[in-house]
Design a protein around this motif. Structure first.
Motif, mmCIF file in Angstrom:
data_model
loop_
_atom_site.group_PDB
_atom_site.id
_atom_site.type_symbol
_atom_site.label_atom_id
_atom_site.label_comp_id
_atom_site.label_asym_id
_atom_site.label_seq_id
_atom_site.Cartn_x
_atom_site.Cartn_y
_atom_site.Cartn_z
ATOM 1 N N ILE A 354 0.828 -1.202 0.000
ATOM 2 C CA ILE A 354 0.000 0.000 0.000
ATOM 3 C C ILE A 354 0.864 1.254 0.000
ATOM 4 N N SER A 355 1.912 1.264 0.809
ATOM 5 C CA SER A 355 2.766 2.459 0.873
ATOM 6 C C SER A 355 3.560 2.648 -0.414
ATOM 7 N N ILE A 356 3.990 1.546 -1.045
ATOM 8 C CA ILE A 356 4.713 1.652 -2.310
ATOM 9 C C ILE A 356 3.785 2.196 -3.398
ATOM 10 N N GLY A 357 2.571 1.655 -3.461
ATOM 11 C CA GLY A 357 1.600 2.157 -4.430
ATOM 12 C C GLY A 357 1.293 3.624 -4.218
ATOM 13 N N GLY A 358 1.185 4.028 -2.952
ATOM 14 C CA GLY A 358 0.924 5.434 -2.653
ATOM 15 C C GLY A 358 2.059 6.339 -3.066
ATOM 16 N N SER A 359 3.297 5.840 -3.017
ATOM 17 C CA SER A 359 4.456 6.667 -3.359
ATOM 18 C C SER A 359 4.582 6.921 -4.861
ATOM 19 N N ILE A 360 3.829 6.166 -5.665
ATOM 20 C CA ILE A 360 3.923 6.317 -7.121
ATOM 21 C C ILE A 360 3.177 7.549 -7.608
ATOM 22 N N ASP A 361 2.113 7.943 -6.918
ATOM 23 C CA ASP A 361 1.250 9.071 -7.308
ATOM 24 C C ASP A 361 0.423 8.702 -8.526
ATOM 25 N N LEU A 362 -0.632 7.936 -8.274
ATOM 26 C CA LEU A 362 -1.467 7.407 -9.343
ATOM 27 C C LEU A 362 -2.696 8.278 -9.588
ATOM 28 N N VAL A 363 -2.941 8.635 -10.831
ATOM 29 C CA VAL A 363 -4.167 9.317 -11.232
ATOM 30 C C VAL A 363 -4.687 8.585 -12.473
ATOM 31 N N PHE A 364 -5.843 7.971 -12.356
ATOM 32 C CA PHE A 364 -6.265 7.038 -13.409
ATOM 33 C C PHE A 364 -6.968 7.686 -14.584
ATOM 34 N N GLY A 365 -7.328 8.941 -14.474
ATOM 35 C CA GLY A 365 -7.789 9.627 -15.655
ATOM 36 C C GLY A 365 -6.701 9.704 -16.708
ATOM 37 N N GLU A 366 -5.461 9.768 -16.260
ATOM 38 C CA GLU A 366 -4.312 9.821 -17.170
ATOM 39 C C GLU A 366 -3.873 8.420 -17.602
ATOM 40 N N VAL A 367 -3.925 7.442 -16.698
ATOM 41 C CA VAL A 367 -3.493 6.085 -17.021
ATOM 42 C C VAL A 367 -4.446 5.457 -18.049
ATOM 43 N N ASP A 368 -5.743 5.504 -17.760
ATOM 44 C CA ASP A 368 -6.736 4.834 -18.614
ATOM 45 C C ASP A 368 -7.134 5.671 -19.813
ATOM 46 N N ARG A 369 -7.246 6.966 -19.619
ATOM 47 C CA ARG A 369 -7.639 7.904 -20.670
ATOM 48 C C ARG A 369 -8.953 7.506 -21.318
#
Length: 369
Positions: A354-369
């Motif tokens: 969970i902490s590793i995933g949080g450190s990536i800074d994910l925004v899925f509007g940009e990932v999935d488009r």
């Protein structure tokens, strides 16, 4: 022969530990992560294909909604490509305004990440401080564009409206007060033993792995690679401002945290210079005087790269001589950065995933488009 028994658990796409609509199919041996399969696409809205059906000037709203917490940076990325294809040069004042707004949005984006990262680790108080500071930036955006988050402020050939003296005063006040507030917020994290134990030495991303996976942005710089598009291939007026590239060689969660904190300080430095050097003159190109009605034809193909808060944001456009782009494609930095998660999480505890995933800074509007 002893068969290993693994438990398969789904995290997301609707789950408080996930940033956006990410689904992680996780194989566990007790509390130890044996394998992770990120499953994306839950926020796919076909934005690139829709952009091929619209006039060039009408595509801004779709880019606003990619990285929806960094809309100004998305707009800059699209315009760098579209203006190159359409042969429209924004005037000097517009370029400085774009850099000013882009850096304000970089700070706002990092504050969203910082507050959410604290929540991932069970820290509620920093979240409120982060969003209090972000709210000041959103009020500035409302003043200059009329909107808080999906801004549609920049246009082909410039910006829709000039930045007012009142808005500049508010920006000056913000960059004067923010460094002190940022130091206070950072201390809430770095003086917390639990935060340090969950970030220091956790999720180490080596320089070689970062390059192999195409990782960019703060994640790459936290692994010891001094690469920033604003320095490597300056666009707008980034070659006319002084700032440093924050770099760490630790490659862990803590390094990614520290790099983003320092990036916010550097953004303040850039914004201060844009205010001091902001030239007089028009804020739009006469060729695009009525930006909402602009009907320009593009011929050829272009690729433009910019430095978004998440990393290298690339926009590829092909024009066939018509009023609409023939092809639009986006290089999403978060898509690349997410791909390294299974390698970092393997062999770690669930809490570290969970902490590793949080450190990536994910925004899925940009990932999935």
């Amino acid at each position: 022969m002893v068969m290993e028994e693994w438990t398969e658990v789904n995290f997301g796409p609707q789950h408080p530990s996930m940033h956006g609509v990410l689904r992680l199919k996780v194989k566990l041996d007790g509390e130890i992560v044996k394998d992770v399969e990120p499953i994306i696409g839950y926020l796919h809205r076909n934005a690139e294909k829709i952009c091929e059906l619209q006039f060039y000037c009408d595509n801004m709203i779709y880019f606003d909604r990619m990285d929806y917490v960094a809309a100004m940076n998305m707009e800059i990325g699209y315009l760098e490509a579209a203006e190159k294809l359409l042969d429209v040069e924004p005037p000097g004042r517009a370029k400085w305004i774009r850099v000013m707004m882009g850096e304000l949005n970089r700070i706002a984006s990092h504050l969203v990440w910082l507050g959410a990262f604290g929540l991932d680790l069970g820290m509620l108080t920093p979240f409120f401080y982060c969003f209090k500071e972000r709210e000041k930036i959103l009020k500035i955006f409302t003043e200059v564009s009329g909107s808080r988050q999906q801004l549609n402020y920049m246009s082909i050939g410039g910006v829709y409206q000039d930045v007012t003296d009142e808005a500049l005063d508010h920006i000056k006040q913000f960059i004067t007060e923010f460094p002190k507030e940022l130091n206070m917020i950072a201390n809430l994290f770095v003086k917390n033993d639990i935060f340090l134990s969950r970030t220091k030495g956790v999720g180490i991303l080596s320089k070689e792995m970062a390059i192999d996976y195409g990782v960019t942005g703060p994640m790459l710089r936290a692994s010891g690679v001094e690469y920033d598009v604003r320095k490597a291939e300056p666009y707008l007026v980034y070659d006319k401002v002084n700032f440093d590239i924050p770099v760490s060689f630790k490659g862990d969660n803590l390094a990614r945290f520290l790099v983003r904190i320092e990036e916010m300080r550097q953004s303040v430095k850039i914004i201060d210079q844009t205010i001091q050097k902001l030239p007089a003159g028009p804020y739009f190109n006469q060729k695009a005087k009525k930006p909402l009605m602009i009907r320009l034809r593009g011929q050829g193909e272009v690729y433009a790269r910019t430095e978004s808060p998440k990393g290298e944001f690339g926009v590829y456009i092909v024009g066939d001589g018509s009023l609409r782009p023939y092809r639009v494609r986006v290089r999403s930095p978060t898509f690349k950065n997410l791909s390294v998660l299974p390698a970092l999480a393997k062999g770690q505890m669930i809490a570290d995933l969970i902490s590793i995933g949080g450190s990536i800074d994910l925004v899925f509007g940009e990932v999935d488009r």
